[in-house]
Write an enzyme that holds these catalytic residues in place. Sequence first.
Site, PDB file in Angstrom:
ATOM      1  CD  GLU A   1       1.307  -0.421   8.203  1.00 14.23           C
ATOM      2  OE1 GLU A   1       0.124  -0.048   8.298  1.00 14.23           O
ATOM      3  OE2 GLU A   1       1.950  -0.315   7.146  1.00 14.23           O
TER       4      GLU A   1
ATOM      5  N   GLY B   1       0.803  -1.220   0.000  1.00 13.11           N
ATOM      6  CA  GLY B   1       0.000   0.000   0.000  1.00 13.11           C
ATOM      7  C   GLY B   1       0.832   1.264   0.000  1.00 13.11           C
TER       8      GLY B   1
END
Length: 189
Positions: free
Chosen positions: A122, A48
């Site tokens: 994350e 991503g």
Amino acid sequence: MLPIFGASQLQTETSTNWTRCFLKDWSLLFKTQSEKPPSQMALVFVYGTLKQGQPNHEVLLNAAHGSATFRGRGHTAEPYPLVIAGEHNIPRLLHLPGWGHCVAGEIYTVDEQMLHFLDDFEGCPNMYQRTAVQVAVLEWKGEDSPGDSVQCFMYSTATYAPEWVHLPYHDSYDSEGPHGLRYNPRENR
């Protein structure tokens, strides 16, 4: 092959608040107990905003976070649903192996410091969970090619809104892609 090199065994310990990986029989890796442990290296697959040319790639380049070296390109060996979801249009790989598409991404070798930084970045384990995944290698940089596939850590999520399963599935992510869902960078939130 384990995603952490030089390890004889990898175990996962789960507590109510945190999931972390640790090496079993750490002393087997060293000749004497007085030697300092070498920095362990891990392979991480990113799909991503951490990829080259994407909004968060610079965190992989920042030596203050640790070391990350681009090793190659590949895709998940198994299909997964990659969706763009939430108010900030974040790419999220749902932990539903067998659904969706084989997802394209990049493979990096990272040290322990960078791996811990990525866990925090994350939101692991609440937003994403770091799991091991088999990645088909399409391109490799360097002479120490792992062959056709390699096991890497990947950040996917098993904690998501039920409606995300019904969003369009992507086989790759680009923040400026034709999906029209522009990523909202952290500094703008």
